[in-house]
Design a protein around this motif. Structure first.
Motif, PDB file in Angstrom:
ATOM      1  N   GLU A 131       0.825  -1.207   0.000  1.00  0.00           N
ATOM      2  CA  GLU A 131       0.000   0.000   0.000  1.00  0.00           C
ATOM      3  C   GLU A 131       0.862   1.261   0.000  1.00  0.00           C
ATOM      4  O   GLU A 131       0.586   2.212  -0.734  1.00  0.00           O
ATOM      5  N   ARG A 134       2.280   1.787  -3.465  1.00  0.00           N
ATOM      6  CA  ARG A 134       1.271   2.288  -4.420  1.00  0.00           C
ATOM      7  C   ARG A 134       1.013   3.779  -4.253  1.00  0.00           C
ATOM      8  O   ARG A 134       0.778   4.482  -5.231  1.00  0.00           O
ATOM      9  N   SER A 135       1.020   4.246  -3.012  1.00  0.00           N
ATOM     10  CA  SER A 135       0.645   5.635  -2.754  1.00  0.00           C
ATOM     11  C   SER A 135       1.837   6.594  -2.742  1.00  0.00           C
ATOM     12  O   SER A 135       1.651   7.803  -2.704  1.00  0.00           O
ATOM     13  N   TRP A 136       3.050   6.063  -2.759  1.00  0.00           N
ATOM     14  CA  TRP A 136       4.238   6.925  -2.665  1.00  0.00           C
ATOM     15  C   TRP A 136       4.450   7.693  -3.961  1.00  0.00           C
ATOM     16  O   TRP A 136       4.320   7.142  -5.044  1.00  0.00           O
ATOM     17  N   GLU A 137       4.828   8.987  -3.808  1.00  0.00           N
ATOM     18  CA  GLU A 137       5.072   9.806  -4.993  1.00  0.00           C
ATOM     19  C   GLU A 137       6.482  10.375  -5.041  1.00  0.00           C
ATOM     20  O   GLU A 137       7.146  10.238  -6.051  1.00  0.00           O
TER      21      GLU A 137
END
Length: 193
Positions: A131, A134-137
Motif C-alpha cells: 500500500e 502504491r501511494s508513494w510519490e
C-alpha cells in the motif's frame, strides 16, 4: 533481542549444567558464528551477564572451571526469547536462526501456533508495504524501499507457510515426542577430547 543470549541459555538448559567451553564449542560447531554472529567473547559475556541477572547460577569447579545451571528465572527468559524469536519477524535473521536451533524445546502445537502468529504479522507487513508503495510519490526512488519490504515479507510468509505445513505433517521430533532432544538437562556431554 539477543540471539547469543537465547542460544547460551538453550545450550546450558539442554545439558542441565555446562561450562563456557562446552557452550561455545557447541554453538561454533553449529556455525552460529556465521548465522548469529556468535563469538567466544560474546558467549562468555552472555554467561557473566545472565549470571548477574539471576538467569544462571555459577559454580566454580576445581581446578578453575566455572559450570552454569539455569535458574527458574533463566527458564522463563529462555522460553520468552524462544517464543518471541519464532512469532516476531525481524529484519535481522539471527533471532529466527537461534529459535530454529532451539525449536524442539517446544511442543509441536505451540510451535505451529507461534509460526501462525509470525505468518499473520508477515502478511500484514507485506500488505502495508504494498500500500505504501502504491501511494508513494516523491522522491520516486524511495518506492523501491517499499518494494523491498514487500518482497521480503512475502518471501518470509511463503517460508513460514511451508514451515507450518512441515510441522503439521510431523517433521522434526518436538518436545515430548520420540526422538526429540528431550527436556531440560537431557543432553549428554560429549566425550573429552
Amino acid at each position: 533481542m539477543s540471539a547469543t543470549r537465547l542460544l547460551v541459555l538453550g545450550v546450558v538448559r539442554g545439558y542441565g549444567r555446562a561450562h563456557g567451553y562446552l557452550v561455545g564449542n557447541d554453538l561454533l560447531s553449529w556455525g552460529a558464528d556465521e548465522w548469529a554472529n556468535v563469538k567466544w567473547g560474546s558467549i562468555y559475556h552472555a554467561l557473566k551477564q545472565l549470571t548477574k541477572e539471576g538467569c544462571l547460577r555459577d559454580d566454580l569447579v576445581p581446578p578453575g572451571r566455572t559450570d552454569y545451571e539455569l535458574t527458574d528465572k533463566g527458564e522463563a527468559e529462555y522460553l520468552r526469547l524462544l517464543r518471541d524469536s519464532l512469532r516476531r519477524p525481524e529484519l535481522r535473521p539471527d533471532m529466527l536462526g537461534a529459535g530454529l536451533a532451539m525449536l524442539p524445546s517446544l511442543t509441536r502445537d505451540e510451535a505451529v501456533g507461534l509460526f501462525k502468529q509470525r505468518l499473520e504479522e508477515l502478511e500484514a507487513k507485506r500488505d502495508s508495504a504494498q500500500e505504501l508503495g502504491r501511494s508513494w510519490e516523491r522522491p520516486p526512488h524511495v518506492k523501491e524501499l517499499y518494494g523491498l519490504w514487500e518482497h521480503s515479507a512475502a518471501s518470509g510468509a511463503e517460508w513460514t507457510r511451508g514451515m507450518i505445513e512441515r510441522l503439521e505433517g510431523g517433521a522434526y521430533p518436538m518436545m515430548g515426542e520420540p526422538g526429540s532432544p528431550g527436556p531440560a538437562g537431557s543432553w549428554h556431554e560429549p566425550l573429552p577430547e
